[in-house]
Scaffold this active site. Structure first.
Site, PDB file in Angstrom:
ATOM      1  N   MET A   1       9.080 -15.757  49.877  1.00  0.00           N
ATOM      2  CA  MET A   1       7.843 -15.510  50.612  1.00  0.00           C
ATOM      3  C   MET A   1       8.094 -14.803  51.944  1.00  0.00           C
ATOM      4  SD  MET A   1       5.885 -16.647  48.346  1.00  0.00           S
ATOM      5  CE  MET A   1       4.240 -16.835  49.031  1.00  0.00           C
TER       6      MET A   1
ATOM      7  N   HIS B   1       5.090 -11.526  40.327  1.00  0.00           N
ATOM      8  CA  HIS B   1       3.849 -11.744  41.079  1.00  0.00           C
ATOM      9  C   HIS B   1       2.851 -12.467  40.180  1.00  0.00           C
ATOM     10  CE1 HIS B   1       0.826 -11.101  44.105  1.00  0.00           C
ATOM     11  NE2 HIS B   1      -0.003 -10.673  43.170  1.00  0.00           N
TER      12      HIS B   1
ATOM     13  N   GLU C   1       6.028  -0.886  49.668  1.00  0.00           N
ATOM     14  CA  GLU C   1       4.664  -1.422  49.755  1.00  0.00           C
ATOM     15  C   GLU C   1       4.586  -2.721  48.966  1.00  0.00           C
ATOM     16  OE1 GLU C   1       0.341   0.548  49.107  1.00  0.00           O
ATOM     17  OE2 GLU C   1       2.086   1.819  48.798  1.00  0.00           O
TER      18      GLU C   1
ATOM     19  N   GLU D   1       3.575 -20.650  33.334  1.00  0.00           N
ATOM     20  CA  GLU D   1       4.271 -20.650  32.028  1.00  0.00           C
ATOM     21  C   GLU D   1       4.618 -19.228  31.611  1.00  0.00           C
ATOM     22  OE1 GLU D   1       2.615 -22.584  28.535  1.00  0.00           O
ATOM     23  OE2 GLU D   1       1.972 -24.233  29.838  1.00  0.00           O
TER      24      GLU D   1
ATOM     25  N   GLU E   1       4.995 -16.683  33.670  1.00  0.00           N
ATOM     26  CA  GLU E   1       6.051 -16.202  34.578  1.00  0.00           C
ATOM     27  C   GLU E   1       7.424 -16.590  34.039  1.00  0.00           C
ATOM     28  OE1 GLU E   1       5.534 -17.015  38.794  1.00  0.00           O
ATOM     29  OE2 GLU E   1       3.395 -17.307  38.495  1.00  0.00           O
TER      30      GLU E   1
HETATM   31  C1  GRF Z   1       5.322 -18.215  41.688  1.00  0.00           C
HETATM   32  O1  GRF Z   1       4.008 -18.345  41.227  1.00  0.00           O
HETATM   33  C2  GRF Z   1       5.630 -16.783  42.025  1.00  0.00           C
HETATM   34  O2  GRF Z   1       5.022 -15.872  41.179  1.00  0.00           O
HETATM   35  C3  GRF Z   1       5.033 -16.665  43.409  1.00  0.00           C
HETATM   36  O3  GRF Z   1       5.352 -17.884  44.032  1.00  0.00           O
HETATM   37  C4  GRF Z   1       5.502 -18.902  43.037  1.00  0.00           C
HETATM   38  C5  GRF Z   1       6.876 -19.463  43.201  1.00  0.00           C
HETATM   39  O4  GRF Z   1       7.089 -20.534  42.353  1.00  0.00           O
HETATM   40  N1  GRF Z   1       5.487 -15.493  44.096  1.00  0.00           N
HETATM   41  P1  GRF Z   1       8.561 -21.062  42.079  1.00  0.00           P
HETATM   42  O5  GRF Z   1       9.225 -21.295  43.436  1.00  0.00           O
HETATM   43  O6  GRF Z   1       9.278 -20.054  41.251  1.00  0.00           O
HETATM   44  O7  GRF Z   1       8.355 -22.354  41.355  1.00  0.00           O
END
Ligand code: GRF
Length: 220
Positions: A96, A115, A149, A178, A180
């Site tokens: 982050m 994302h 960007e 899930e 992701e």
């Molecule tokens: C995930 O939803 C990711 O896409 C977003 O932040 C969250 C991080 O979750 N950028 P984790 O730390 O991987 O559990």
């Protein structure tokens, strides 16, 4: 696949690290083309760092607060640490921090992110709340190359989920998470195997599939 031909990968996190865990799991497959050599964080207290240590991985933390407003200095320290580990690919997994162009340009083509939205919809934060507010019927996740960007780089893979009438932000987030966990290891495998070609904003998958088919599923 021998260790020598696997790409050396760093995973960067800021929190719980569930995406990191899915990458660690995928990388256990002998045929997976990437090896996670280190997990780093801008938050020394990130829960994911402990999980990474428990999985036997090297970790580092560079506390962004020590750099005040100097983002470039933080990014230089981060880059230097990654180079110490001979990292070839950098994978942002819930990291982050906004990265400066100096960093994104240095790692261009070797830096990917996940994302929690179907980009270009909902870049930035609070994607699930915004999906509910705007009434979209499909939501999802995007694995993409990182450019200067935020949340705009060439898309490697996406996965979609329905938005249900009785969804809360939490239920929708869980359904997207899930996806992701499914697409990020696949996207990293494609990049690590040098099977992605970037043409402008389009990423095409090239080359014959000498990887285990189970490792590279089509976009969901
Ligand atoms: C995930 O939803 C990711 O896409 C977003 O932040 C969250 C991080 O979750 N950028 P984790 O730390 O991987 O559990």
């Amino acid at each position: 696949m021998s260790e020598a031909t696997k790409k050396r990968v760093a995973v960067l996190i800021s929190g719980r690290g569930s995406n990191m865990a899915s990458l660690i799991e995928a990388a256990k497959e002998p045929g997976y083309p990437a090896e996670i050599v280190v997990v780093g964080s801008n938050r020394p207290d990130a829960a994911g760092l402990e999980a990474a240590k428990e999985a036997g991985l090297q970790t580092f933390a560079i506390d962004h607060k020590e750099f005040g407003k100097d983002r470039a200095a933080f990014d230089s320290a981060l880059s230097a640490e990654l180079k110490k580990h001979d990292v070839e690919l950098v994978v942002l997994a819930g990291f982050m921090r906004l990265l400066t162009p100096g960093f994104t340009e240095e790692w261009e083509g070797r830096l990917i992110n996940i994302h929690p939205a179907l980009l270009p919809s909902f870049p930035g934060l609070n994607t699930h709340a915004r999906a509910l507010e705007t009434g979209v019927k499909l939501h999802g996740a995007t694995a993409h190359f990182v450019t200067s960007e935020m949340d705009v780089g060439p898309i490697i893979m996406q996965g979609a989920v329905p938005v249900l009438d009785d969804d809360s932000e939490q239920t929708l987030a869980a359904r997207v998470l899930e996806v992701e966990h499914q697409i990020y290891p696949e996207a990293l495998a494609l990049v690590a195997a040098e099977r992605t070609e970037i043409n402008g904003m389009r990423v095409t998958v090239v080359g014959s599939d000498d990887l285990d088919d189970d490792l590279i599923a089509p976009t969901v």
